[in-house]
Scaffold this active site. Structure first.
Site: not given
Lengths: 258, 399
Positions: B93, B115, B381
């Site tokens: 991320k 958000e 990931s």
């Protein structure tokens, strides 16, 4: 009633009302009665086909939408309400909903069905002109149209373009954000209306946060149409089952215009 | 290949028939500004150099590709892991958060708004904000705040303001609305930073571009290690940012099979999974068109996955297109297969994977068993530290 005929009819009126109900809230029958009541005083009525993620709406309409969906509202119920209103009232019947409801049903099928049932226009906040999956074009083909929505912050060019493309009237929100919150009709709103007027010759319907007759009076002569949505939905919420939805909502509409 | 990125998406933000921008005009104006700034700034030498330096010195890139020897020996096949769990903050991320924040800095913005559902995106963005000295405001549903306490604390330690969203169902959907509302109040000084390859144009493109580093590195590393390209490339897909970053490097490699793994959850019943491409139909949600889990009326359906980062009823528009073009095979694994893989990788390789990434590992293990001669590159990931309490509580510590 047809849009153009209505616009001719209200030409000399100081201000007209566009009412709003959420189809199927609290149930199909009561929402229809409430709409009929509003239409005794309103020249336009928005019938919202509820969607579970109503991005332009605040708590009041969102809450009503959830309840209507939970109660099993279907698009066919919506068309039933539209048909009855178009046959029994003098109002222009507008279907208000969100993109995926129309898209899933099929754009052409939805428009055709709407037309057959007497709807005269659509308001779909997340299908703006230029990115509407052909909704405007299709509606035009069937002799009805899409009312475009603009909010403060939209530039002059865009106001001109959307005003030009909008069907009959241009829907103008008094402020940014979502429906239901409070709106003070002050210098800022008037300036915004003036900006829109400079760029659009069509009548404008001003909405978002219209809840009192003093606001309506303040707008009289400045905008042709005033829109009240959450105001009516709140009234509907306050009524218990078996109430006289038609009579009570007629009263609420009258109060707003008094 | 050059043409692919030039034309995908097109100038209106469409990936084939998906994507686009289904938003009101005043929001469109702001998205156009971000798009223009992105094109003008992100191609500049200065921007590219600064991002490259950040990736190397702050994020610790390139992350390695690792041959999972014990796991491979047991199953057959050769499994390689792209170690995004070793990227700073423990997941991929941060790749797009640093990119978005750098863009914000160049645009003169003072505040990042977003958000978050489980808090992973919020933590990554708060990290980026701290790095650049920007304000950060994260909107999070009240329900999620209670559930994801450690991430809320992390965001606060990093200096972010966490706004509790108390209306509606008090989860991710309301948090999106709340964050957009906050952004629209001050679009001049703030910028909205979306958490995946979803939302209106330009986000699916921008997030993909910032994630491409994963695939570019991995392809090169794999070639260097083995002298060939992988037979199979596997990544998990929720919104699809890590998979997009990985897949885009292999789209031209005809012999590389690409697999996007969706969460099949507890069962195939409505509300028990979030396998969007597997079971969905095209629809419009949150300002873009994509495969969508929806009922016959067009209402988005409730979704579930053991991995909270994967439970979204939509999916990135580029994935939707790649599915139609049959460029990527979208498949799914269940919660229980995911948990098996979680333990297998922990025990056999000393790597605790995130439950999201465990979906990709689980599918890779199936492939390895069925194709003992082939190589499989998995995008690992994220790391699984965040999931250990949940796993122990619900599954115990396996023997």
């Amino acid at each position: 009633m047809e849009m153009n005929k209505k616009l001719e009819q209200i030409k000399n009126k100081k201000i007209s009302l566009m009412g709003h109900i959420v189809g199927g809230y609290p149930d199909v029958e009561s929402s229809l009665k409430a709409a009929k009541g509003i239409c005794r005083h309103a020249d336009f009525i928005e019938v919202q086909f509820p969607f579970s993620d109503p991005s332009a709406d605040g708590k009041v309409i969102e809450g009503a939408s959830y309840k209507a969906i939970d109660a099993g509202f279907t698009v066919e119920d919506g068309f039933k309400i539209v048909k009855e209103l178009s046959e029994t009232t003098e109002a222009v019947v507008i279907i208000m909903t969100y993109a995926n409801i129309v898209y899933k049903y099929g754009i052409e099928r939805f428009v055709k069905k709407a037309k057959e049932n007497g709807a005269n226009a659509f308001i779909v906040p997340d299908l703006p002109y230029g990115s509407d999956e052909g909704l405007s074009e299709t509606a035009e083909k069937y002799g009805i149209g899409v009312i475009q929505v603009i909010s403060p912050g939209v530039g002059d060019d865009r106001i001109k373009m959307l005003g030009d493309k909008s069907y009959g009237v241009l829907y103008v929100t008094a402020r940014r954000g979502i429906t239901g919150g409070k709106t003070d009709i002050g210098a800022e709103t008037e300036e915004w209306i003036a900006t829109v007027k400079r760029n659009c010759s069509k009548p404008i319907a001003l909405g978002f946060g219209i809840k009192s007759n003093s606001q309506v009076r303040a707008l009289s002569g400045k905008t042709e149409i005033v829109v009240a949505g959450s105001y009516f939905v709140e009234k509907i919420t306050s009524l218990s089952k078996g109430s006289d939805f038609e009579g009570e909502l007629a009263k609420a509409a009258q109060e707003l215009l008094s | 290949m050059g043409d692919y990125f030039k034309n995908t998406p097109n100038e209106k933000g469409y990936f084939g028939e998906y994507g686009g921008s289904f938003i009101p005009p005043e929001l469109q104006k702001e998205m156009d500004r971000i798009t223009d700034a992105y094109y003008a700034i992100s191609k500049s030498h200065q921007f590219i150099e600064e991002l490259r330096s950040i990736r190397k010195h702050f994020q610790g890139r390139p992350t390695p590709v690792y041959f999972a020897k014990r796991l491979s020996n047991e199953l057959g096949g050769r499994i390689y892991l792209k170690r995004e769990d070793l990227n700073h903050t423990g997941a991929h991320k941060l790749n797009h958060c640093m990119g978005e924040a750098l863009l914000a800095k160049y645009m003169g913005k003072k505040k990042l708004i977003a958000e978050t559902g489980a808090g992973q995106h919020g933590v990554a963005l708060a990290t980026a904000a701290a790095y650049f000295g920007l304000e950060c405001e994260i909107h999070m549903g009240e329900v999620d705040i209670a559930k994801e306490h450690p991430n809320v604390v992390r965001m606060k330690i990093l200096g972010a303001t966490v706004v509790s969203v108390t209306h509606g169902l008090k989860t991710l959907k309301e948090a999106v609305d709340s964050a957009f509302e906050a952004y629209l109040k001050d679009p001049v000084n703030s910028i909205y930073c979306i958490g995946s390859v979803v939302g209106p144009h330009p986000f699916p493109m921008m997030v993909r571009d910032f994630q491409r580093v994963v695939g570019i590195e991995a392809r090169e590393q794999f070639l260097e290690m083995t002298g060939e390209l992988p037979d199979n490339v596997v990544a998990c897909v929720g919104g699809g940012s890590n998979a997009m970053g990985m897949f885009t490097a292999f789209l031209d490699d005809a012999d590389c099979k690409l697999y996007g793994v969706e969460p099949a959850g507890r069962s195939t019943k409505i509300g028990d999974h979030a396998a969007t491409i597997t079971y969905g139909k095209p629809g419009i949600i949150h300002g873009f068109k994509c495969y969508l889990l929806q009922d016959e009326k067009g209402e988005p359906l409730p979704v579930y996955s053991i991995a909270s980062g994967l439970d979204y009823p939509g999916v990135g528009p580029e994935h939707s297109m790649l599915h139609d073009l049959k460029k990527v095979n979208y498949t799914s694994v269940t919660d229980s297969e995911c948990v098996d893989a979680f333990f297998d990788l922990s025990r056999k390789e000393g790597i605790i994977p995130a439950l999201e990434s465990s979906h990709a590992v689980a599918y890779a293990m199936k492939l390895a068993k069925d194709n003992p001669r082939q190589s499989i590159l998995v995008n690992l990931s994220g790391r699984g530290d965040k999931d250990i309490d949940f796993i122990v509580e619900n599954y115990g510590i396996r023997k």
